[in-house]
Design an enzyme around this catalytic site. Structure first.
Site, short mmCIF file in Angstrom:
data_model
loop_
_atom_site.label_atom_id
_atom_site.label_comp_id
_atom_site.label_asym_id
_atom_site.label_seq_id
_atom_site.Cartn_x
_atom_site.Cartn_y
_atom_site.Cartn_z
N CYS A 1 0.83 -1.22 0.00
CA CYS A 1 0.00 0.00 0.00
C CYS A 1 0.86 1.26 0.00
O CYS A 1 0.48 2.28 -0.59
CB CYS A 1 -0.92 0.02 1.21
N CYS B 1 30.13 5.34 26.85
CA CYS B 1 30.64 6.47 26.07
C CYS B 1 31.77 7.17 26.82
O CYS B 1 31.66 7.40 28.03
CB CYS B 1 29.49 7.45 25.82
N GLY C 1 10.81 52.80 32.64
CA GLY C 1 11.96 52.40 33.45
C GLY C 1 12.99 53.51 33.56
O GLY C 1 13.55 53.76 34.63
N ARG D 1 20.32 53.32 33.43
CA ARG D 1 21.06 52.34 34.24
C ARG D 1 22.13 51.63 33.42
O ARG D 1 22.06 51.58 32.19
CB ARG D 1 20.09 51.30 34.81
N GLU E 1 30.91 58.84 20.22
CA GLU E 1 30.13 58.21 21.29
C GLU E 1 30.75 58.62 22.61
O GLU E 1 31.98 58.71 22.72
CB GLU E 1 30.16 56.68 21.17
#
Length: 1014
Positions: free
Chosen positions: A56, A296, A871, A878, A988
């Site tokens: 089948c 193993c 926040g 932070r 930066e």
């Protein structure tokens, strides 16, 4: 354990007579040869076999080219059955009559390829997505229907030219010809000839002739080939003898020994006893034939034979399986205990020590099977669509007054491969106007409820002309704050062949994933007592989660295995009736982010029985007792997630509503507070990070859990930099994804094996921490119903916010700073200042006081997502927590600022559909700056330095800077800085002490994206 390559097909002898054939529905007798295709289970996170009788299996059109590499269990069959499978596969599954030519051999008909004339005009070509007209010739490849695998392999039709284009992908091999197509003989003579020319069998004559020209000795080649054939024949004979030896041992053991005897033999030889009679028999036969396997060397686990090698079944850690795979395992002599020597077969058994032989690896191994599933897949990127049909398999809804009429819009959508729909629930995408979104009509509310993304009309023009990905275009033209994912209707599942089998990075499995709409619905949890009652229990209105001794009897568990590809959840609740003494245990399980899974509700006789059953299930799933204080993770066991289903959820809903008329705050401040506490924006941010909103909804994020995830990323960073083993990387990845549930749909969770992935996850956790703060603020504090929700939320920010007069001098200075310092390379948008707010955080001025005397103080920019501002204002800017890896930040863990507005504005993460962002101006005490040109993971500043300056190639003209109250405002236009050997385009500034920052202004900006972003 180490996993063998996932294969699409399986073959074995039926272990019982209970399974029925998926084609004829008759039962498959025990011990008979049966074959299966592996499909995704709709009930749990894993694959299940769909079994067929051997005959089948081929009738439904399954096609196998190389059984030894494509079929799991092939090498464990008896030799004769291996040959049977091989011969049937070689015959194309279905032996046809074929065509005879010149008295030659009959050609074999290919069972999974066909040619015919279209019976109607309903079919669509899977290559170009155009209709195939009735009577037109069409070709098909049989494939598994992803929605209905129970139907077996069904025809997927193509125009002949489209089939030829996709020949390799469809697995129509070079040696196949058109005349081997099923139904070829029924075509007209003219079409036969045309098809033969389009699909000829490609012979490899050219190479032989070329070799002769190059002077290669053909005689030597023939001798070499003959030698190889002889060697191959010799190996085949040895493999046959080995197979017969193993099966002879199995047959004799079945007659002579009981299953308990076989278990005793394994235990005596220090081998693990597997579950299942056939597995026990296999292990004993392997040991007797080749020797007892030693543990193993990596993890001391048990090695097990599987088709092409011995795989370790052990675990490297509690989170990760061992990856050892070998064809030459260490062994010792197999010993038969004295008491078993009374069994005549074992008494006379003498086997010469030998190594197990393996067939040579195929030169063209079968590609891993694609995910085969019960359902279809919505995907964020329509990667399977043809280049000229980017909207293939997508349903589009149009809403409101567009510049085109409906017929024109329909024509354009269909030209791009899409279809027009009138239903929000069926739509993949909505095309509308900004005005319509703001109006929020009833129809638009339906679109929002269905979580369908809204884009502007320009999207249609750009999607046909732009080289950008569909996802980028969707983001650029988005008008709605909702709609995280664009659904694509299911296409075909193609089993790729050859080189073209490399999966696209953007491809997704063909499984219907649970869309955000479904997740949103499931998030409407009914809170009673200490936790939310899962609505799938059907008891959310009549029961509550039991709380006993301060402990809430509700648990959400997670288990991720990247090697196996699983991403599972398990939920467990003990429910008590609101009115009477009735108790239930509810549990649900499945794959994160999909509809795959199921649940079970059990009524318990008493409270005591319910508690006992709950604790038993919890221990069974985690290996830990329910009341255990210190949780220990065990291999293959689930891990509990800290999901905080607090009682204050209703408070969030109350405070998240639109403001009334009670607020005394200025209108711009009201709007700002509403923007900062917008719950929808928070949800959207989580979805962007592939966080699973169903398993980890907003407000359920535990700070401790996020910090633990940071620690894991630090370990990943260390492992990557040290070039650690794959097992260690796997272990850390499994732990991370278990701790922070991700929605990957049917994709395997990606390995965290490079610095880019670490950086992306660090950014994700940074944002999660701020969202956690915002949501905690929403839930906590005053519940004064006399106050407007906006005023309540404003008070929680602990920041004095005043609107700066547009006509004032300070507003003019700030607008000039914005205009002059927009970098030329940041040209995708212009910035428009909507509002300027003067801010004073509670206690920050006092904290900054010691640094007011420090020289070199500047007013600098800092940008962030809107979701992070609750926040930032309530707790200040932070520094990343100590658990976070240093590599996530260019100059180490500090607070970053810029003197070019657009450099900071890029961190606002706005889009065309969500163009409003917030940016800060802070007074920063820089003092003596440590100047750097390249990345350096600063953990401690050199002596005498107060900050770091990353030197950029362009900087504001220093001659145009002004000073206000001793603070420099670098508002000059950008000019070359004179620094060329730097990796930074713009400056930066980084400080490593939070007290060096005093936030002064908050700007509400509109990002005016230019119509052409490319």
């Amino acid at each position: 354990m180490a996993e063998a390559t996932e294969r699409l097909y399986r073959v074995e002898y039926a272990k019982s007579g209970r399974a029925s054939c998926k084609k004829c529905s008759e039962s498959i007798p025990k011990d008979s040869l049966r074959m299966a295709i592996m499909v995704q289970s709709p009930m749990f996170d894993g694959k299940v076999p769909h079994w067929y009788h051997f005959s089948c299996f081929w009738k439904v059109g399954h096609s196998i080219r190389q059984p030894d590499t494509e079929v799991d269990g092939f090498s464990e069959l008896r030799w004769d059955d291996q040959q049977k499978v091989k011969k049937t596969a070689e015959a194309g599954g279905v032996a046809g009559k074929g065509q005879h030519g010149g008295g030659g051999k009959a050609e074999k008909t290919l069972g999974d390829f066909a040619a015919e004339y279209a019976k109607s005009n309903r079919s669509t070509c899977k290559g170009c997505m155009e209709k195939i007209e009735k009577g037109q010739m069409r070709l098909s490849k049989k494939m598994l229907d992803p929605e209905k695998p129970q139907l077996g392999m069904i025809d997927r039709w193509y125009h002949p030219t489209c089939f030829v284009k996709n020949r390799d992908e469809l697995g129509f091999r070079p040696e196949y010809s058109a005349s081997q197509l099923k139904g070829f003989s029924l075509l007209s003579a003219e079409d036969k000839e045309a098809l033969k020319k389009q699909l000829p069998a490609v012979k490899s004559e050219g190479k032989r002739k070329c070799d002769e020209v190059d002077g290669i000795d053909e005689v030597a080649k023939k001798k070499s080939k003959k030698g190889k054939d002889k060697e191959s024949s010799k190996l085949e004979k040895a493999l046959k003898a080995q197979n017969e030896l193993v099966w002879n041992i199995k047959d004799e053991l079945k007659k002579a020994c009981s299953t308990n005897d076989l278990k005793e033999l394994l235990i005596f030889n220090q081998q693990q006893v597997p579950s299942g009679e056939s597995a026990i028999l296999d292990r004993v036969a392997d040991g007797m034939a080749f020797g007892a396997l030693l543990p193993c060397k990596e993890c001391s686990g048990q090695l097990v034979f599987k088709s092409d090698a011995y795989y370790c079944t052990g675990d490297v850690t509690a989170w990760t399986k061992c990856m050892v795979k070998t064809q030459n395992p260490s062994r010792k002599e197999w010993v038969t205990p004295k008491e078993f020597r009374e069994i005549s077969y074992l008494k006379k058994l003498k086997i010469k020590k030998q190594d197990r032989l393996f067939p040579p690896e195929s030169s063209a191994p079968a590609p891993p099977a694609p995910p085969v599933s019960i359902t279809s897949a919505p995907t964020a990127v329509n990667s399977s669509a043809p280049a000229d049909k980017p909207l293939s398999n997508m349903k589009i809804l149009t809403l409101g007054k567009l510049s085109q009429n409906k017929d024109e819009a329909k024509a354009m959508i269909e030209k791009l491969g899409g279809k027009l729909t009138g239903s929000a629930n069926k739509a993949s995408l909505c095309i509308s106007t900004k005005k319509e979104v703001e109006k929020m009509s009833k129809k638009m509310e339906e679109v929002k409820a269905a979580n369908v993304r809204v884009v502007c009309e320009d999207f249609l023009q750009d999607v046909s002309a732009s080289a950008k990905s569909l996802q980028e275009l969707l983001s650029a033209h988005s008008l709605s704050s909702w709609g995280a994912e664009v659904k694509v209707e299911p296409g075909e599942v193609v089993v790729p062949k050859g080189k073209s089998a490399a999966p696209s990075k953007k491809s997704k499995g063909a499984v219907k994933e649970e869309g955000v709409n479904k997740s949103e619905k499931r998030m409407k949890l009914t809170l009673k007592g200490g936790a939310a009652v899962d609505p799938d229990s059907g008891l959310e209105h009549s029961a509550h989660v039991l709380e006993k001794g301060g402990k809430v009897f509700s648990a959400t568990l997670g288990l991720v295995d990247i090697v196996k590809g699983t991403n599972s959840y398990y939920k467990l609740q003990l429910l008590e009736s609101d009115k009477e003494s009735r108790y239930w245990i509810f549990r649900s399980w499945g794959r994160v982010g999909t509809v795959i899974g199921s649940n079970k509700l059990e009524q318990m006789p008493s409270k005591e029985d319910a508690v006992e059953h709950f604790m038993k299930l919890y221990e069974e799933k985690t290996g830990n007792a329910w009341h255990s204080k210190n949780f220990t993770k065990y291999p293959k066991k689930f891990y509990p997630l800290e999901i905080d289903y607090g009682q204050d959820e209703e408070a969030v809903k109350k405070l998240a509503v639109k403001p009334g008329t009670k607020s005394k705050l200025p209108k711009p401040v009201q709007e700002l507070v509403g923007m900062i506490f917008d719950v929808e924006s928070m949800k959207k941010a989580l979805v962007e990070y592939e966080i699973d909103l169903q398993k980890m909804p907003l407000g359920k994020l535990s700070r401790r859990q996020i910090q633990a995830a940071y620690s894991i990323l630090s370990e990943v960073q260390q492992a990557v930099s040290q070039g650690s083993s794959e097992s260690q990387i796997l272990d850390l990845s499994n732990r991370f994804y278990t701790l922070i549930p991700h929605d990957f749909g049917m994709k395997k969770p990606p390995l965290l094996n490079n610095t880019d992935s670490v950086q992306a996850k660090v950014e994700m956790l940074d944002n999660l921490l701020d969202i956690e703060v915002a949501y905690s603020l929403l839930r906590g504090g005053s519940d004064d119903s006399s106050k407007d929700p906006i005023d309540v939320n404003y008070e929680k920010l602990k920041t004095d916010i005043k609107v700066v007069d547009r006509d004032s001098e300070e507003a003019e200075v700030i607008r000039k700073y914005v205009k002059n310092t927009h970098a030329t390379t940041h040209n995708a948008y212009d910035l428009e200042v909507i509002d300027i707010f003067k801010i004073e955080r509670e206690g920050e001025s006092q904290r900054y006081k010691p640094f007011r005397q420090l020289h070199n103080r500047r007013l600098l920019w800092h940008g962030s997502r809107t979701t992070n501002f609750a926040g930032i204002l309530s707790q200040g800017l932070r520094i990343a927590p100590p658990e976070a890896p240093v590599t996530g930040y260019m100059f180490g863990k500090g607070i970053y600022f810029a003197d070019m507005v657009s450099k900071s504005a890029n961190y606002c993460h706005t889009s065309q559909g969500d163009p409003i962002g917030l940016i800060l101006l802070g007074e920063v005490a820089l003092g003596n700056m440590y100047e750097l040109k390249h990345a350096s993971h600063i953990s401690k500043l050199p002596k005498g330095k107060h900050s770091v300056k990353g030197l950029g190639k362009t900087a504001p003209d220093p001659s145009a800077s002004i000073t206000l109250d001793g603070v420099e405002v670098p508002l000059g236009t950008g000019i070359p800085s004179g620094v060329n050997d730097t990796c930074l385009l713009y400056n930066e500034y980084i400080v490593y002490d939070i007290a060096q920052v005093n936030l002064k202004y908050l700007l509400k900006l509109k990002f005016n994206f230019k119509t052409s972003l490319w």
